[in-house]
Motif scaffolding. Structure first.
Motif, PDB file in Angstrom:
ATOM      1  N   GLU A 307     -10.131 -29.315  24.871  1.00  0.00           N
ATOM      2  CA  GLU A 307     -10.420 -28.065  24.322  1.00  0.00           C
ATOM      3  C   GLU A 307      -9.472 -27.115  24.543  1.00  0.00           C
ATOM      4  OE1 GLU A 307     -14.102 -24.807  24.594  1.00  0.00           O
ATOM      5  OE2 GLU A 307     -14.064 -26.653  26.020  1.00  0.00           O
ATOM      6  N   ALA A 308      -8.872 -27.042  25.674  1.00  0.00           N
ATOM      7  CA  ALA A 308      -7.867 -26.113  26.041  1.00  0.00           C
ATOM      8  C   ALA A 308      -6.611 -26.387  25.010  1.00  0.00           C
ATOM      9  CB  ALA A 308      -7.298 -26.277  27.320  1.00  0.00           C
ATOM     10  N   GLU A 309      -6.184 -27.730  24.808  1.00  0.00           N
ATOM     11  CA  GLU A 309      -5.218 -27.702  23.968  1.00  0.00           C
ATOM     12  C   GLU A 309      -5.088 -27.409  22.498  1.00  0.00           C
ATOM     13  OE1 GLU A 309      -2.420 -31.455  22.773  1.00  0.00           O
ATOM     14  OE2 GLU A 309      -4.146 -31.957  23.601  1.00  0.00           O
ATOM     15  N   ASN A 310      -6.633 -27.549  22.007  1.00  0.00           N
ATOM     16  CA  ASN A 310      -6.762 -27.105  20.657  1.00  0.00           C
ATOM     17  C   ASN A 310      -6.838 -25.573  20.588  1.00  0.00           C
ATOM     18  OD1 ASN A 310      -7.522 -29.534  18.488  1.00  0.00           O
ATOM     19  ND2 ASN A 310      -8.753 -29.884  20.453  1.00  0.00           N
ATOM     20  N   LEU A 311      -7.288 -24.832  21.526  1.00  0.00           N
ATOM     21  CA  LEU A 311      -7.328 -23.381  21.511  1.00  0.00           C
ATOM     22  C   LEU A 311      -5.993 -22.856  21.555  1.00  0.00           C
ATOM     23  CD1 LEU A 311     -10.394 -22.906  24.222  1.00  0.00           C
ATOM     24  CD2 LEU A 311     -10.439 -22.603  21.609  1.00  0.00           C
ATOM     25  N   LEU A 312      -5.191 -23.366  22.427  1.00  0.00           N
ATOM     26  CA  LEU A 312      -3.845 -22.953  22.587  1.00  0.00           C
ATOM     27  C   LEU A 312      -2.979 -23.345  21.434  1.00  0.00           C
ATOM     28  CD1 LEU A 312      -3.199 -23.596  26.450  1.00  0.00           C
ATOM     29  CD2 LEU A 312      -3.626 -21.267  25.232  1.00  0.00           C
ATOM     30  N   HIS A 313      -3.241 -24.343  20.742  1.00  0.00           N
ATOM     31  CA  HIS A 313      -2.510 -24.744  19.532  1.00  0.00           C
ATOM     32  C   HIS A 313      -2.802 -23.814  18.481  1.00  0.00           C
ATOM     33  CE1 HIS A 313      -1.883 -27.204  15.724  1.00  0.00           C
ATOM     34  NE2 HIS A 313      -0.919 -27.448  16.453  1.00  0.00           N
ATOM     35  N   GLU A 314      -3.873 -23.378  18.337  1.00  0.00           N
ATOM     36  CA  GLU A 314      -3.985 -22.222  17.348  1.00  0.00           C
ATOM     37  C   GLU A 314      -3.212 -20.960  17.544  1.00  0.00           C
ATOM     38  OE1 GLU A 314      -8.199 -21.071  17.429  1.00  0.00           O
ATOM     39  OE2 GLU A 314      -8.894 -23.056  16.853  1.00  0.00           O
ATOM     40  N   LYS A 315      -3.076 -20.723  18.721  1.00  0.00           N
ATOM     41  CA  LYS A 315      -2.117 -19.857  19.116  1.00  0.00           C
ATOM     42  C   LYS A 315      -0.719 -19.887  18.811  1.00  0.00           C
ATOM     43  CE  LYS A 315      -4.727 -16.391  20.676  1.00  0.00           C
ATOM     44  NZ  LYS A 315      -5.001 -15.061  20.312  1.00  0.00           N
ATOM     45  N   VAL A 316      -0.308 -21.082  19.056  1.00  0.00           N
ATOM     46  CA  VAL A 316       1.062 -21.746  18.930  1.00  0.00           C
ATOM     47  C   VAL A 316       1.483 -21.620  17.208  1.00  0.00           C
ATOM     48  CG1 VAL A 316       2.605 -23.634  18.666  1.00  0.00           C
ATOM     49  CG2 VAL A 316       1.256 -23.202  20.700  1.00  0.00           C
ATOM     50  N   VAL A 317       0.381 -21.903  16.530  1.00  0.00           N
ATOM     51  CA  VAL A 317       0.370 -21.963  14.901  1.00  0.00           C
ATOM     52  C   VAL A 317       0.545 -20.428  14.429  1.00  0.00           C
ATOM     53  CG1 VAL A 317      -0.727 -22.414  12.859  1.00  0.00           C
ATOM     54  CG2 VAL A 317      -0.748 -24.170  14.559  1.00  0.00           C
ATOM     55  N   ASP A 318      -0.242 -19.576  14.971  1.00  0.00           N
ATOM     56  CA  ASP A 318       0.000 -18.312  14.486  1.00  0.00           C
ATOM     57  C   ASP A 318       1.048 -17.300  15.070  1.00  0.00           C
ATOM     58  OD1 ASP A 318      -2.382 -18.756  13.084  1.00  0.00           O
ATOM     59  OD2 ASP A 318      -3.854 -17.965  14.885  1.00  0.00           O
ATOM     60  N   GLU A 319       1.616 -17.673  16.216  1.00  0.00           N
ATOM     61  CA  GLU A 319       2.592 -16.880  16.897  1.00  0.00           C
ATOM     62  C   GLU A 319       4.374 -17.453  16.678  1.00  0.00           C
ATOM     63  OE1 GLU A 319       5.239 -14.621  18.527  1.00  0.00           O
ATOM     64  OE2 GLU A 319       2.847 -13.994  18.735  1.00  0.00           O
ATOM     65  N   PRO A 320       5.019 -16.944  16.073  1.00  0.00           N
ATOM     66  CA  PRO A 320       6.558 -17.440  15.526  1.00  0.00           C
ATOM     67  C   PRO A 320       7.227 -17.691  16.697  1.00  0.00           C
ATOM     68  CG  PRO A 320       5.999 -15.553  14.290  1.00  0.00           C
ATOM     69  CD  PRO A 320       4.837 -15.478  15.545  1.00  0.00           C
ATOM     70  N   SER A 321       7.137 -16.994  18.108  1.00  0.00           N
ATOM     71  CA  SER A 321       7.759 -17.220  19.109  1.00  0.00           C
ATOM     72  C   SER A 321       7.406 -18.572  19.956  1.00  0.00           C
ATOM     73  CB  SER A 321       7.743 -16.029  20.166  1.00  0.00           C
ATOM     74  OG  SER A 321       6.396 -15.670  20.737  1.00  0.00           O
ATOM     75  N   LEU A 322       6.298 -19.111  19.712  1.00  0.00           N
ATOM     76  CA  LEU A 322       5.769 -20.416  20.316  1.00  0.00           C
ATOM     77  C   LEU A 322       6.103 -21.495  19.556  1.00  0.00           C
ATOM     78  CD1 LEU A 322       2.171 -19.320  21.508  1.00  0.00           C
ATOM     79  CD2 LEU A 322       4.492 -19.054  22.577  1.00  0.00           C
ATOM     80  N   SER A 323       6.462 -22.646  20.158  1.00  0.00           N
ATOM     81  CA  SER A 323       6.798 -23.902  19.547  1.00  0.00           C
ATOM     82  C   SER A 323       6.004 -24.897  19.485  1.00  0.00           C
ATOM     83  CB  SER A 323       8.256 -24.326  20.196  1.00  0.00           C
ATOM     84  OG  SER A 323       9.297 -23.369  20.069  1.00  0.00           O
ATOM     85  N   SER A 324       5.465 -25.303  20.676  1.00  0.00           N
ATOM     86  CA  SER A 324       4.500 -26.423  20.829  1.00  0.00           C
ATOM     87  C   SER A 324       3.576 -26.149  21.849  1.00  0.00           C
ATOM     88  CB  SER A 324       5.410 -27.702  20.855  1.00  0.00           C
ATOM     89  OG  SER A 324       4.543 -28.873  20.851  1.00  0.00           O
ATOM     90  N   VAL A 325       2.555 -27.226  22.217  1.00  0.00           N
ATOM     91  CA  VAL A 325       1.886 -27.405  23.138  1.00  0.00           C
ATOM     92  C   VAL A 325       1.486 -28.776  23.611  1.00  0.00           C
ATOM     93  CG1 VAL A 325      -0.354 -27.457  21.716  1.00  0.00           C
ATOM     94  CG2 VAL A 325      -0.492 -26.847  24.272  1.00  0.00           C
ATOM     95  N   THR A 326       1.515 -29.129  24.990  1.00  0.00           N
ATOM     96  CA  THR A 326       1.640 -30.569  25.245  1.00  0.00           C
ATOM     97  C   THR A 326       0.471 -30.432  26.687  1.00  0.00           C
ATOM     98  OG1 THR A 326       2.675 -32.649  25.674  1.00  0.00           O
ATOM     99  CG2 THR A 326       3.402 -30.322  26.848  1.00  0.00           C
TER     100      THR A 326
END
Length: 392
Positions: A307-326
């Motif tokens: 659940e945490a990965e999916n929530l943070l992935h949404e932020k990664v997609v929306d934020e240009p300064s973020l690249s990836s979540v693992t």
């Protein structure tokens, strides 16, 4: 009650303030309480004396010189009490009643100090001893010191070893405040605070009670901080509760670390708040956070990792300064908390080296003022715990 009252340099910084201190002590004695007093050097006397040592001096000579500040304070306060009809005596290194003894390397000789403190306590009925703070004496009769904040240490140590009901630290602050009143608006007094909380604040700049002093506080000894203008030793201020315990704790359930990487993430104001808020809104509790130059890692319960990965992935997609979540699963955490950790040089090496020598990879280390958390693979947790327990 039996009370040890410590008066800081500011609270004894002038004749008027010495009179105020003597009035508060005399009032407590009149109410039937047993009072022992610990006095710091008046004002900035100790610093002024140190500044004037413009020559090579060994530790023994320096201790003798700086002791003059406290020696003067106890004589002034004793005289002020005598003027109020209080039977007082000043106690300094070399006195027959002197209680604080150190060994050859400057460490407190606990058993001898306990014995002498008990003798001092036995004579409290009708007599107020005024003891020099900060100073100690070795077995050869030479003056030693207890280091920065040593008067606080003297007071809490004597409070414990004299079986006092309470130690009162009289100073120039209104106890512990919600923030620095010189910096933030609306700062107010905190009525109660735990030893754990205060030690963390003290090691991060809060100048209320010396951290070394709190090591001597046990659960049965009340410690309060009051302003010198308050005039009453027995009420007000901030009550410090509990005792600081050494503890080694291992999380029972495995954690997962969810890492968000991004270009120059450290230069993006509010990014940590944005990522944390995404987890908070969905009740994902964060056990710990570690940050790097280009990443932020959240440690969460393993069953919440997806659940945490999916929530943070949404932020990664929306934020240009973020690249990836693992995500990395099966992480264990062993926490070491102890009153002496901040005073132990090389403590990180003491933890990391034996773990490394056992061939265990350390996933992460997160430190605070008074604790260390070691993150390792879940399968390595028992061996890591054993190594840490043997060290601490």
């Amino acid at each position: 009650m039996r009370v040890v009252a410590k008066f800081g340099g500011t609270s004894l910084g002038s004749g008027d303030r010495i009179n105020r201190a003597a009035d508060s002590i005399a009032a407590a004695v009149e109410q039937g309480h047993e009072i022992a007093v610990v006095a710091s050097a008046m004002g900035n006397t100790t610093d002024d004396l140190l500044d004037e040592i413009q020559f090579e001096a060994d530790d023994r000579d320096r201790a003798e010189i700086v002791s003059m500040g406290e020696r003067t304070s106890v004589r002034m306060l004793k005289a002020a009490l005598a003027a109020r009809g209080v039977n007082a005596l000043f106690v300094e290194p070399g006195s027959e009643a002197w209680p604080v003894i150190t060994d050859d390397v400057g460490e407190v000789d606990v058993e001898e100090t306990k014995r002498r403190a008990a003798e001092l306590a036995a004579g409290l009925d009708g007599v107020v001893p005024v003891v020099t703070g900060f100073l100690a004496q070795n077995h050869d009769g030479e003056i030693t010191t207890l280091g920065r904040g040593g008067s606080d240490t003297t007071a809490v140590m004597l409070g414990r070893y004299m079986d006092a009901d309470e130690v009162v630290i009289v100073t120039d602050v209104e106890g512990v405040m919600t923030g620095d009143p010189h910096v933030v608006e609306g700062a107010r007094n905190v009525g109660r605070i735990t030893v754990d909380e205060l030690r963390n604040l003290s090691f991060r700049g809060a100048e209320v009670v010396a951290p070394s002093a709190l090591s001597y506080k046990d659960d049965d000894l009340a410690v309060r901080v009051v302003h010198y203008q308050h005039g009453d030793l027995l009420t007000g201020g901030t009550l410090i509760e509990g005792e600081f315990q050494n503890l080694i704790d291992m999380q029972e359930n495995p954690l997962a670390c969810v890492t968000v990487a991004g270009r120059s993430i450290r230069n993006r104001p509010g990014i940590l708040a944005d990522l944390s808020q995404a987890l908070r809104e969905h009740d994902v509790n964060v056990d710990a956070v570690a940050s790097g130059m280009d990443s932020v890692t959240f440690y969460v319960s393993e069953d919440l990792a997806e659940e945490a990965e999916n929530l943070l992935h949404e932020k990664v997609v929306d934020e240009p300064s973020l690249s990836s979540v693992t995500v990395d699963d099966d992480i264990a955490v062993i926490r070491v908390t102890g009153g002496e950790l901040p005073n132990r040089p090389g403590v990180m090496l003491d933890i990391v080296q034996p773990v490394s020598e056992a061939g265990i990879n350390i996933h992460d280390v997160i430190t605070s003022a008074t604790s260390v958390a070691i993150f390792v693979a879940w399968d390595d947790r028992e061996e890591t715990l054993k190594i840490v327990q043997e060290e601490f």
